[in-house]
Design a protein around this motif. Structure first.
Motif, PDB file in Angstrom:
ATOM      1  N   LEU A  35      -0.353  -0.634  -9.490  1.00  0.00           N
ATOM      2  CA  LEU A  35      -1.411  -1.618  -9.709  1.00  0.00           C
ATOM      3  C   LEU A  35      -2.759  -0.907  -9.620  1.00  0.00           C
ATOM      4  N   PRO A  36      -3.865  -1.543 -10.040  1.00  0.00           N
ATOM      5  CA  PRO A  36      -5.174  -0.944  -9.763  1.00  0.00           C
ATOM      6  C   PRO A  36      -5.272  -0.627  -8.270  1.00  0.00           C
ATOM      7  N   PRO A  37      -5.834   0.520  -7.901  1.00  0.00           N
ATOM      8  CA  PRO A  37      -5.817   0.935  -6.488  1.00  0.00           C
ATOM      9  C   PRO A  37      -6.466  -0.066  -5.535  1.00  0.00           C
ATOM     10  N   PHE A  38      -7.445  -0.814  -6.032  1.00  0.00           N
ATOM     11  CA  PHE A  38      -8.098  -1.859  -5.239  1.00  0.00           C
ATOM     12  C   PHE A  38      -8.931  -2.694  -6.198  1.00  0.00           C
ATOM     13  N   ALA A  39      -9.516  -3.773  -5.700  1.00  0.00           N
ATOM     14  CA  ALA A  39     -10.369  -4.647  -6.507  1.00  0.00           C
ATOM     15  C   ALA A  39     -11.832  -4.308  -6.219  1.00  0.00           C
ATOM     16  N   PRO A  40     -12.516  -3.609  -7.115  1.00  0.00           N
ATOM     17  CA  PRO A  40     -13.909  -3.217  -6.857  1.00  0.00           C
ATOM     18  C   PRO A  40     -14.826  -4.429  -6.728  1.00  0.00           C
ATOM     19  N   LYS A  41     -15.847  -4.291  -5.882  1.00  0.00           N
ATOM     20  CA  LYS A  41     -16.863  -5.340  -5.794  1.00  0.00           C
ATOM     21  C   LYS A  41     -17.758  -5.315  -7.020  1.00  0.00           C
ATOM     22  N   LYS A  42     -18.220  -4.141  -7.375  1.00  0.00           N
ATOM     23  CA  LYS A  42     -19.034  -3.977  -8.582  1.00  0.00           C
ATOM     24  C   LYS A  42     -18.559  -2.728  -9.313  1.00  0.00           C
ATOM     25  N   LEU A  43     -18.627  -2.793 -10.616  1.00  0.00           N
ATOM     26  CA  LEU A  43     -18.182  -1.685 -11.449  1.00  0.00           C
ATOM     27  C   LEU A  43     -19.392  -1.152 -12.211  1.00  0.00           C
ATOM     28  N   TRP A  44     -20.066  -0.166 -11.585  1.00  0.00           N
ATOM     29  CA  TRP A  44     -21.211   0.488 -12.206  1.00  0.00           C
ATOM     30  C   TRP A  44     -20.707   1.556 -13.174  1.00  0.00           C
ATOM     31  N   CYS A  45     -21.299   1.627 -14.344  1.00  0.00           N
ATOM     32  CA  CYS A  45     -20.927   2.646 -15.318  1.00  0.00           C
ATOM     33  C   CYS A  45     -22.167   3.393 -15.784  1.00  0.00           C
ATOM     34  N   ILE A  46     -21.957   4.631 -16.192  1.00  0.00           N
ATOM     35  CA  ILE A  46     -23.049   5.486 -16.630  1.00  0.00           C
ATOM     36  C   ILE A  46     -22.826   5.854 -18.097  1.00  0.00           C
ATOM     37  N   GLY A  47     -23.827   5.598 -18.919  1.00  0.00           N
ATOM     38  CA  GLY A  47     -23.749   5.946 -20.331  1.00  0.00           C
ATOM     39  C   GLY A  47     -24.395   7.297 -20.612  1.00  0.00           C
ATOM     40  N   ARG A  48     -23.851   8.002 -21.596  1.00  0.00           N
ATOM     41  CA  ARG A  48     -24.483   9.212 -22.131  1.00  0.00           C
ATOM     42  C   ARG A  48     -24.794  10.239 -21.037  1.00  0.00           C
ATOM     43  N   ASN A  49     -23.752  10.609 -20.286  1.00  0.00           N
ATOM     44  CA  ASN A  49     -23.963  11.529 -19.178  1.00  0.00           C
ATOM     45  C   ASN A  49     -23.399  12.917 -19.445  1.00  0.00           C
ATOM     46  N   TYR A  50     -22.895  13.164 -20.657  1.00  0.00           N
ATOM     47  CA  TYR A  50     -22.482  14.499 -21.083  1.00  0.00           C
ATOM     48  C   TYR A  50     -23.193  14.797 -22.401  1.00  0.00           C
ATOM     49  N   VAL A  51     -23.768  15.980 -22.519  1.00  0.00           N
ATOM     50  CA  VAL A  51     -24.575  16.317 -23.697  1.00  0.00           C
ATOM     51  C   VAL A  51     -23.758  16.174 -24.975  1.00  0.00           C
ATOM     52  N   SER A  58       0.857  -1.173   0.000  1.00  0.00           N
ATOM     53  CA  SER A  58       0.000   0.000   0.000  1.00  0.00           C
ATOM     54  C   SER A  58       0.897   1.227   0.000  1.00  0.00           C
ATOM     55  N   GLY A  59       0.516   2.235  -0.769  1.00  0.00           N
ATOM     56  CA  GLY A  59       1.372   3.407  -0.870  1.00  0.00           C
ATOM     57  C   GLY A  59       0.576   4.697  -0.839  1.00  0.00           C
ATOM     58  N   GLN A  60       1.242   5.763  -0.468  1.00  0.00           N
ATOM     59  CA  GLN A  60       0.650   7.086  -0.427  1.00  0.00           C
ATOM     60  C   GLN A  60       1.577   8.036  -1.182  1.00  0.00           C
ATOM     61  N   ILE A  61       1.018   8.710  -2.202  1.00  0.00           N
ATOM     62  CA  ILE A  61       1.827   9.596  -3.031  1.00  0.00           C
ATOM     63  C   ILE A  61       2.116  10.882  -2.273  1.00  0.00           C
ATOM     64  N   ARG A  62       3.391  11.269  -2.290  1.00  0.00           N
ATOM     65  CA  ARG A  62       3.816  12.514  -1.644  1.00  0.00           C
ATOM     66  C   ARG A  62       4.806  13.192  -2.581  1.00  0.00           C
ATOM     67  N   ASN A  72       6.878  13.678  -5.610  1.00  0.00           N
ATOM     68  CA  ASN A  72       7.424  12.746  -6.593  1.00  0.00           C
ATOM     69  C   ASN A  72       7.861  11.428  -5.964  1.00  0.00           C
ATOM     70  N   SER A  73       7.359  11.169  -4.768  1.00  0.00           N
ATOM     71  CA  SER A  73       7.694   9.934  -4.068  1.00  0.00           C
ATOM     72  C   SER A  73       6.424   9.174  -3.692  1.00  0.00           C
ATOM     73  N   VAL A  74       6.600   7.895  -3.435  1.00  0.00           N
ATOM     74  CA  VAL A  74       5.510   7.069  -2.912  1.00  0.00           C
ATOM     75  C   VAL A  74       5.975   6.489  -1.585  1.00  0.00           C
ATOM     76  N   ASP A  75       5.241   6.803  -0.517  1.00  0.00           N
ATOM     77  CA  ASP A  75       5.546   6.292   0.807  1.00  0.00           C
ATOM     78  C   ASP A  75       4.836   4.955   0.997  1.00  0.00           C
ATOM     79  N   ILE A  76       5.562   3.947   1.445  1.00  0.00           N
ATOM     80  CA  ILE A  76       4.967   2.658   1.760  1.00  0.00           C
ATOM     81  C   ILE A  76       4.300   2.762   3.128  1.00  0.00           C
ATOM     82  N   VAL A  77       3.008   2.442   3.184  1.00  0.00           N
ATOM     83  CA  VAL A  77       2.233   2.591   4.419  1.00  0.00           C
ATOM     84  C   VAL A  77       1.510   1.288   4.730  1.00  0.00           C
TER      85      VAL A  77
END
Length: 247
Positions: free
Chosen positions: A43-59, A8-12, A14-19
């Motif tokens: 890596l992907p920040p975490f593994a989502p349980k569900k990936l909901w997506c929204i279509g056509r949300n900008y005119v 696990s890391g935290q960006i600070r 130009n560095s990434v701190d291991i936390v």
């Protein structure tokens, strides 16, 4: 990931701190080690349980695809098996026809709930990350429903990090670059259905869970990607999600 090991890391800067810990259970900020950003594989920040997506949300996006503006949020699920991280390869299948990029802001749900009101919606937000909702456009049009077109392996670039905040400024912009050229640039205030409405709407028919993602739709300017292309989606407070396309 550093030298083949995941942390696990935290960006600070130009560095990434291991936390220790994670964004959901809490991060222990005591610095164990720190590495320059260029040495870290995100890596992907975490593994989502569900990936909901929204279509056509900008005119603008609705108009460029020649559709009607929806009367309520257009919700679909994208397979979580499509997810890859920053700098991973998007695989372009030769048989699938035209493949499009779609740069998007993604909401990370930190507290689950059912029938969430719009007024209480931000209480359920852990933070925000970036999504590229890669789409096999010809198959989407052919199938009439979107599961196959959206869920190819590697069609869900996610990252590079989570920005832990409840609400973003309305002028926050989603900017996509194809081989260095800006092809999408839209402010989140241009959404047809803003974030509180999306959270409330989904929770009316499906309980949201900690670790769900809601990818909020893409601005106008979608276009084709091919093997060899570099696609970058940048949302300034979060960072840049960069991927190269390959066969």
């Amino acid at each position: 990931m550093v030298d083949g090991r995941s942390y696990s890391g935290q960006i600070r800067g130009n560095s990434v701190d291991i936390v220790e810990g994670d964004p959901f259970s809490g991060i222990i900020s005591q610095i164990r080690l720190s590495y320059p950003v260029e040495r870290v594989k995100f890596l992907p920040p975490f593994a989502p349980k569900k990936l909901w997506c929204i279509g056509r949300n900008y005119v603008g996006h609705v108009k460029e695809l020649e559709h009607e503006i929806p009367s309520e949020p257009l919700v679909f699920l994208k397979a979580t098996s499509s997810i890859i991280g920053a700098n991973d390869f998007i695989r372009i299948p030769a048989w699938a026809g035209t493949i499009h990029y779609e740069g998007e802001l993604a909401v990370v749900i930190g507290k689950g709930g059912k029938n969430i009101s719009e007024e209480e919606a931000y209480e359920h937000v852990l933070g925000y990350t970036i999504m590229n909702d890669v789409t096999a456009r010809a198959l989407q049009n052919k199938d009439g429903q979107w599961t196959r077109a959206k869920s190819f392996d590697t069609f869900g670039p996610l990252g590079p990090a989570i920005l832990l905040t409840k609400e973003l400024p309305k002028e926050t912009r989603v900017v996509t670059r194809l081989n260095g050229r800006v092809v999408q640039d839209g402010a989140i205030e241009q959404m047809i259905f803003p974030i509180p409405r999306l959270i409330s709407h989904i929770s009316r028919f499906a309980a949201l869970e900690e670790g769900d993602i809601i990818s909020t739709g893409t601005p106008q300017g979608v276009g084709e990607i091919k093997a060899g292309d570099l696609i970058e989606v940048e949302i300034e407070p979060i960072g840049m999600l960069k991927n190269i396309c390959s066969e």
